[in-house]
Design a protein around this motif. Structure first.
Motif, PDB file in Angstrom:
ATOM      1  N   ALA A  11       0.258   8.056  -4.383  1.00 23.33           N
ATOM      2  CA  ALA A  11       0.166   9.235  -5.211  1.00 23.33           C
ATOM      3  C   ALA A  11      -1.294   9.476  -5.574  1.00 23.33           C
ATOM      4  O   ALA A  11      -2.117   8.563  -5.482  1.00 23.33           O
ATOM      5  N   ALA A  12      -1.550  10.747  -5.948  1.00 25.91           N
ATOM      6  CA  ALA A  12      -2.834  11.179  -6.505  1.00 25.91           C
ATOM      7  C   ALA A  12      -3.973  11.256  -5.504  1.00 25.91           C
ATOM      8  O   ALA A  12      -5.144  11.290  -5.875  1.00 25.91           O
ATOM      9  N   TYR A  13      -3.610  11.378  -4.222  1.00 25.97           N
ATOM     10  CA  TYR A  13      -4.612  11.458  -3.137  1.00 25.97           C
ATOM     11  C   TYR A  13      -5.592  12.618  -3.369  1.00 25.97           C
ATOM     12  O   TYR A  13      -6.738  12.580  -2.965  1.00 25.97           O
ATOM     13  N   GLY A  14      -5.147  13.682  -4.021  1.00 27.72           N
ATOM     14  CA  GLY A  14      -5.994  14.861  -4.230  1.00 27.72           C
ATOM     15  C   GLY A  14      -7.019  14.693  -5.330  1.00 27.72           C
ATOM     16  O   GLY A  14      -7.784  15.609  -5.625  1.00 27.72           O
ATOM     17  N   THR A  39      -0.374   1.916  -1.386  1.00 25.11           N
ATOM     18  CA  THR A  39       0.560   1.249  -0.469  1.00 25.11           C
ATOM     19  C   THR A  39       1.074  -0.063  -1.039  1.00 25.11           C
ATOM     20  O   THR A  39       2.133  -0.534  -0.684  1.00 25.11           O
ATOM     21  N   GLY A  40       0.304  -0.639  -1.941  1.00 27.61           N
ATOM     22  CA  GLY A  40       0.708  -1.908  -2.542  1.00 27.61           C
ATOM     23  C   GLY A  40       0.972  -1.786  -4.027  1.00 27.61           C
ATOM     24  O   GLY A  40       0.919  -2.781  -4.750  1.00 27.61           O
ATOM     25  N   ASP A  41       1.277  -0.576  -4.483  1.00 29.61           N
ATOM     26  CA  ASP A  41       1.389  -0.344  -5.929  1.00 29.61           C
ATOM     27  C   ASP A  41       2.842  -0.364  -6.390  1.00 29.61           C
ATOM     28  O   ASP A  41       3.569   0.637  -6.285  1.00 29.61           O
ATOM     29  N   GLU A  42       3.268  -1.498  -6.902  1.00 25.84           N
ATOM     30  CA  GLU A  42       4.647  -1.677  -7.329  1.00 25.84           C
ATOM     31  C   GLU A  42       5.014  -0.737  -8.477  1.00 25.84           C
ATOM     32  O   GLU A  42       6.146  -0.261  -8.579  1.00 25.84           O
ATOM     33  N   ILE A  76       8.527   3.496 -10.822  1.00 26.67           N
ATOM     34  CA  ILE A  76       8.750   4.940 -11.003  1.00 26.67           C
ATOM     35  C   ILE A  76       9.695   5.487  -9.923  1.00 26.67           C
ATOM     36  O   ILE A  76      10.795   5.981 -10.230  1.00 26.67           O
ATOM     37  N   LEU A  77       9.303   5.350  -8.651  1.00 28.05           N
ATOM     38  CA  LEU A  77      10.037   6.058  -7.584  1.00 28.05           C
ATOM     39  C   LEU A  77      11.440   5.485  -7.395  1.00 28.05           C
ATOM     40  O   LEU A  77      12.444   6.213  -7.483  1.00 28.05           O
ATOM     41  N   LYS A  78      11.548   4.196  -7.133  1.00 23.32           N
ATOM     42  CA  LYS A  78      12.853   3.649  -6.718  1.00 23.32           C
ATOM     43  C   LYS A  78      13.731   3.295  -7.905  1.00 23.32           C
ATOM     44  O   LYS A  78      14.958   3.372  -7.813  1.00 23.32           O
ATOM     45  N   SER A  79      13.109   2.994  -9.074  1.00 18.88           N
ATOM     46  CA  SER A  79      14.010   2.630 -10.162  1.00 18.88           C
ATOM     47  C   SER A  79      14.171   3.786 -11.135  1.00 18.88           C
ATOM     48  O   SER A  79      15.245   4.368 -11.243  1.00 18.88           O
ATOM     49  N   ALA A 137       5.746  -4.422  -2.895  1.00 19.64           N
ATOM     50  CA  ALA A 137       5.498  -3.255  -3.755  1.00 19.64           C
ATOM     51  C   ALA A 137       6.526  -2.166  -3.512  1.00 19.64           C
ATOM     52  O   ALA A 137       6.733  -1.313  -4.376  1.00 19.64           O
ATOM     53  N   GLY A 138       7.145  -2.166  -2.317  1.00 17.37           N
ATOM     54  CA  GLY A 138       8.161  -1.132  -2.058  1.00 17.37           C
ATOM     55  C   GLY A 138       7.872  -0.232  -0.888  1.00 17.37           C
ATOM     56  O   GLY A 138       8.506   0.811  -0.740  1.00 17.37           O
ATOM     57  N   THR A 139       6.882  -0.579  -0.064  1.00 10.30           N
ATOM     58  CA  THR A 139       6.671   0.179   1.183  1.00 10.30           C
ATOM     59  C   THR A 139       7.651  -0.350   2.219  1.00 10.30           C
ATOM     60  O   THR A 139       7.699  -1.561   2.473  1.00 10.30           O
TER      61      THR A 139
END
Ligand code: GLC
Length: 756
Positions: free
Chosen positions: A216-219, A269-272, A278-281, A318-320
Motif C-alpha cells: 500500500a501507499a506506493y503513490g 511485501t513483508g508487512d504483516e 488489516i487486509l485478511k483479518s 506476512a501474508g503474501t
C-alpha cells in the motif's frame, strides 16, 4: 415435525433459487469443500508450486530475467511447480502452456493466466487518470467490462488492475495509472472497475479476476521518485491511502498485489500489519495476494531480509501468497517448512486462497473455457467496442481554458494548422500500459481532424522532433533539446492560419512505471516552439497529450484555449476532433491538481488548515505560504470548463436525521449549449479529534441540462460521509459544526454551515 436431512437440503435448494446470496453461499461452501479435498491430495512441493508465478516468454514488465530459464519454467509447469503465468496471451500461446499443466502434471491443476489489462487489452480506452476525469462511473465500469471481454477472449483470466494508488505528486510516472488525489472518488472508481472486470459471474469466460494494487501507499514515494521510500502517518494511511483498497474488497476483488515500497520502514511485501491485520483479518479478505515483480527478492535490497530464503520466509509469514518472478518461493519454501521455519498451515492458507479463485473462475470445470480461437478472432479489435470507448474518451477530455470562446472551432472556411510530432503519433495516445495493443493502432489527432466532415483547410506541420531515435517499450527516451529542424516551417505556416492547434505534451513512454520526472513542464523544445508561434499568431488552441499534470504557467497566461486530452487510447483523434468542433461539449473535471510550480508538490486540495492558514491580505510572513509562489494550484481538483455555463444558487442545508445532512442546490444552464455538469459536494468537519481537511469530496452528481434548463439537486450526507478514521484505525462520527461546499470545482463553490 422432524426435519430430515433431505428435507433440509430440499428447503435450502429452494431458498437458494429464490435468493442469489444464498446461492452464492452454497457455491462458496461447495468450492471450499473442493479446495479442502484437493489440498489433502497435494504434496508440499505441489502446494508451493501453486504459490509460484512465472513470466511468459513474450513481454517483460520488469527487469528481464535470464532467458535461459524459459526451458526450466516449462519443466516446472509439467511437475506442477507453477500456479500461474503472466505475460502469456493469445489463445494459441495460453492453450499450449495450459495443456502442459492440465495434461502433464500429476494433479492437472490449471494455471491462472495474469496480464496487465490496465485500460484495455488491444482496444485501448483512455489511461485511467483520463478515465477518472470523466467522473462517469457507469462509463468507467463499461470500459473495464470491454477490457475483460477482449482479454478473456485471448485466454487471459486475471488482470493486474485496477491500480488504486492515491497520489499527490505529479512527478511520479504512475499517476497516469490511477484515479488521482482523492480517496472518495478513488473508492467509487475502484468499485466500478472491479465490478467491470469481474462482472456478476466470475465463472463466465467473459469475465476476469481483478487485482487491487499496489498495497500500500506506493503513490506516496518521497519526491515522486519511482519505487522510493514511503513514510506516512496512520491518519493519512487510514483516511487517504486505504479507502480505495477497502472499496475494492467490498466489491469482492479476488486478488491484491504488493507495493514495491517500504511503508514506514517495512517493505509492503513483508508487512504483516497491512496484509494480515488489516487486509485478511479486519477486512476479512478471502482472495489472495500476489507479490509485484520480484518484490519478494527485493526485500534483500531493502535491507529487510538477509537473502532470498529469509525473504521468502518473511513474505509468507506476512501474508503474501504468490511470488511473481523472484523464484524464492519455489526454491526455498519446501525446505523452510521441512525445517520448521515456516508452518505448513501458512502454505495451506495461501494455496487455499489461490485454488479458491481458480475454482471461482471455472478453471477446474473447464481449463480451456477461455481458449476459443474463433471467439478471439471475432472479439479482438471488434468495432462493437468503439461507441463506448470513444464515448469515454470524449468524456475524459478537460477544457482548462477557453478565452473569448475560441472553441468550439467553426466547421466552415477556416484554415487550421496542426503542429507537433504528437499530433501524428499513432502510438503515444495508447499510453505506456498498451503492452498488448500493437503500435500505430491509435487514431491520431491529424487523422481525427482530417477525417472530420468539416469544410476547413487542414494543414499539418510536425515541427521539431520530441524524441531522438525510435524508443522501444523498455528503453529510456532521449528527448530532443537541440535539433530545431522544423521550426521555420512551423512559423511560416502559422502566419497564414486562422487557428493553430498546437498538440504538445509527453511521449507515451514519458509517464508510467519507471518514468518519474524531476521537471514537469512541456518536454524538449515544445515550450520554445509554443512561444515562437504565439508571436506570429496568438490564435492558438493548445491540445495537451500527457500522462500527468504539467506546469503550464506561461500557457495559462498567454494561450486563449487549452484542452487536456491526456492519452485517450485507440479513438483519441476522433474524440479530440469532436470536442474541438463542438459535437461533444467537454464535461471532464480534473482529478489531480495542476501546480503552478514544481515546488508546490506534493499538492492536493484536501489539505489540512495548518495553525497559520495562508491569508494573502496579511502583511507579515507568518502564515503558511511561499514568498515566491501562490499556494493555490493553477488548475484545481474538480476544475473543467464547458462550452456552456452552469449557474449555482439557492444552497440549502437541513438536518433530516441525527447523523445526516440534506443538501439542496439549484443549477441552471445559462449558456447556449447542451452540457453535462458534475456537481461536487465537499465537507469540512470544523472541529474533531484530529485536524480535518479544509474540504473533502463526499458526493457528486452528473446532470445534463439544455440551455436555460434548471434543476434542483438533493443530496444526502450520512455519517458514512461525515465521519473519519482516527489514527488507530477506528471509524468515528462526531456531532458538531460542518461546512458544506457545493460547486463546479473544489475552488469554485457556494458554502453554508450547519451544526448537527
Ligand atoms: C510491474 C508493475 C505491476 C505489474 C507487474 C506485472 O512491475 O509494478 O503493476 O502488474 O509488474 O507486469
Amino acid at each position: 415435525m422432524k426435519l430430515t436431512l433431505m428435507g433440509f437440503v430440499g428447503i435450502f435448494f429452494i431458498a437458494c433459487q429464490q435468493n442469489p446470496s444464498l446461492n452464492s453461499a452454497s457455491r462458496d461452501i461447495e468450492i471450499n469443500q473442493k479446495v479442502e479435498e484437493l489440498l489433502s491430495k497435494m504434496t508440499l512441493e505441489e502446494k508451493v508450486g501453486q504459490m509460484n508465478q512465472y513470466s511468459g516468454f513474450m513481454d517483460f514488465t520488469g527487469p528481464e530475467p535470464d532467458k535461459g530459464q524459459a526451458a526450466s519454467k516449462l519443466e516446472h509447469i509439467k511437475k506442477g511447480w507453477v500456479g500461474s503465468m503472466l505475460n502469456v496471451h493469445g489463445v494459441e500461446n495460453v492453450k499450449a502452456v495450459q495443456k502442459m499443466a492440465v495434461e502433464e502434471s500429476r494433479l492437472g491443476i490449471p494455471l491462472i493466466f495474469g496480464f496487465d489489462v490496465i485500460h484495455g487489452y488491444k482496444t485501448i480506452s483512455p489511461i485511467p487518470l483520463a478515465e477518472s476525469a470523466s467522473w462517469d462511473l457507469k462509463a468507467i465500469k463499461r470500459s473495464a467490462e470491454i477490457a475483460a471481454e477482449e482479454a478473456s477472449s485471448a485466454g487471459i483470466n486475471w488482470t493486474f488492475a485496477p491500480m488504486v494508488d492515491i497520489s499527490r505528486d505529479a512527478r511520479w510516472g504512475r499517476v497516469m495509472e490511477g484515479a488521482g488525489e482523492d480517496p472518495f472518488l478513488g473508492s467509487k472508481i475502484a468499485k466500478a472497475r472491479v465490478e467491470g472486470f469481474q462482472g456478476n459471474d466470475l465463472s463466465s469466460p467473459h469475465t476476469i479476476a481483478a487485482t487491487a494494487k499496489h498495497f500500500a501507499a506506493y503513490g506516496f514515494g518521497d519526491a515522486g521518485r519511482e519505487y522510493n521510500t514511503v513514510d506516512i502517518g496512520t491518519t493519512t494511511l487510514y483516511n487517504t491511502v486505504l479507502p480505495p483498497f477497502k472499496a475494492a474488497v467490498d466489491a469482492d476483488v479476488k486478488t491484491f498485489m504488493n507495493a514495491f515500497n517500504v511503508l514506514n520502514g517495512i517493505p509492503a511485501t513483508g508487512d504483516e500489519f497491512i496484509l494480515r491485520d488489516i487486509l485478511k483479518s479486519h477486512w476479512n479478505f478471502n482472495g489472495f495476494v500476489v507479490s509485484d515483480w520480484d518484490s519478494v527478492g527485493e526485500m534483500v535490497n531493502h535491507g529487510y531480509a538477509f537473502d532470498g530464503r529469509d525473504a521468502a520466509k518473511k513474505a509468507v509469514k506476512a501474508g503474501t501468497d504468490m511470488d511473481m518472478e523472484s523464484y524464492h518461493f519455489i526454491e526455498e519454501l519446501v525446505s523452510l517448512v521441512d525445517n520448521g521455519e515456516v508452518e505448513e498451515k501458512s502454505i495451506d492458507d495461501a494455496v487455499s486462497r489461490i485454488l479458491r479463485v481458480k475454482f471461482e473462475l471455472g478453471l477446474f470445470d473447464d481449463p480451456y473455457q477461455y481458449l476459443s480461437s474463433d471467439r478471439e478472432k471475432q472479439t479482438v479489435y471488434n468495432s462493437k467496442f468503439k461507441e463506448d470507448v470513444l464515448g469515454l474518451a470524449k468524456k475524459s477530455i478537460v477544457l482548462l481554458k477557453n478565452d473569448n470562446q475560441l472553441l468550439p472551432l467553426s466547421k466552415e472556411n477556416q484554415s487550421i494548422l496542426i503542429v507537433g510530432e504528437l499530433a501524428n503519433d499513432k502510438t503515444s495516445p495508447l499510453g505506456s500500459w498498451r503492452i498488448a495493443a500493437e503500435e500505430e493502432t491509435a487514431i491520431s489527432l491529424v487523422e481525427g481532424m482530417k477525417t472530420y466532415n468539416s469544410n476547413n483547410k487542414i494543414k499539418y506541420v510536425q515541427g521539431p522532433k520530441l524524441v531522438n531515435g525510435d524508443p522501444k517499450f523498455i528503453k529510456q527516451l532521449k528527448i530532443n533539446t537541440t535539433d530545431r529542424a522544423g521550426f521555420t516551417e512551423v512559423i511560416q505556416s502559422a502566419k497564414d492560419a486562422d487557428v493553430v492547434i498546437m498538440n504538445l505534451g509527453e511521449h507515451g513512454l514519458q509517464s508510467g512505471e519507471g518514468r518519474s520526472r524531476a521537471e514537469i513542464g512541456l518536454p524538449g523544445l515544445q515550450q520554445e516552439l509554443l512561444e515562437a508561434v504565439y508571436i506570429v499568431n496568438p490564435n492558438i488552441v493548445l491540445v495537451l497529450q500527457n500522462g500527468r499534470p504539467l506546469t503550464l504557467n506561461w500557457a495559462d497566461k498567454h494561450i486563449p484555449a487549452i484542452v487536456e486530452a491526456w492519452q485517450l487510447g485507440t479513438y483519441s483523434g476522433l474524440a479530440i476532433a469532436e470536442v474541438l468542433f463542438g459535437d461533444y461539449n467537454p464535461s471532464g473535471k480534473l482529478t489531480m491538481s495542476f501546480p503552478r510550480s514544481l515546488g508546490q508538490l506534493p499538492l492536493y486540495y484536501n489539505e489540512l488548515p495548518t495553525g497559520r492558514p495562508n491569508n494573502p491580505k496579511q502583511e507579515d510572513v507568518f502564515r503558511s505560504h511561499y514568498i515566491d509562489e501562490e499556494n493555490s494550484p493553477l488548475y484545481a481538483f474538480g476544475h473543467g470548463l464547458s462550452y456552456t455555463h452552469f449557474e449555482y444558487s439557492n444552497l440549502k442545508l437541513s438536518q433530516t436525521a441525527s447523523k445526516s445532512i440534506q443538501v439542496s442546490i439549484d443549477i441552471k444552464n445559462t449558456g447556449k449549449y447542451l452540457g453535462t455538469e458534475t456537481v461536487q459536494v465537499y465537507v469540512r468537519d470544523k472541529v474533531a479529534q484530529i485536524s480535518r481537511p479544509v474540504k473533502e469530496l463526499k458526493a457528486f452528481e452528473q446532470i445534463e441540462l439544455k440551455p436555460n434548463q434548471q434543476k434542483t439537486i438533493d443530496i444526502q450526507l450520512t455519517e458514512k460521509e461525515l465521519g473519519y478514521y482516527l489514527p488507530n484505525g477506528d471509524w468515528i462520527f462526531e456531532n458538531g459544526e460542518f461546512e458544506i461546499f457545493v460547486g463546479t470545482s473544489s475552488s469554485e463553490t457556494l458554502s453554508e454551515k450547519i451544526s448537527i
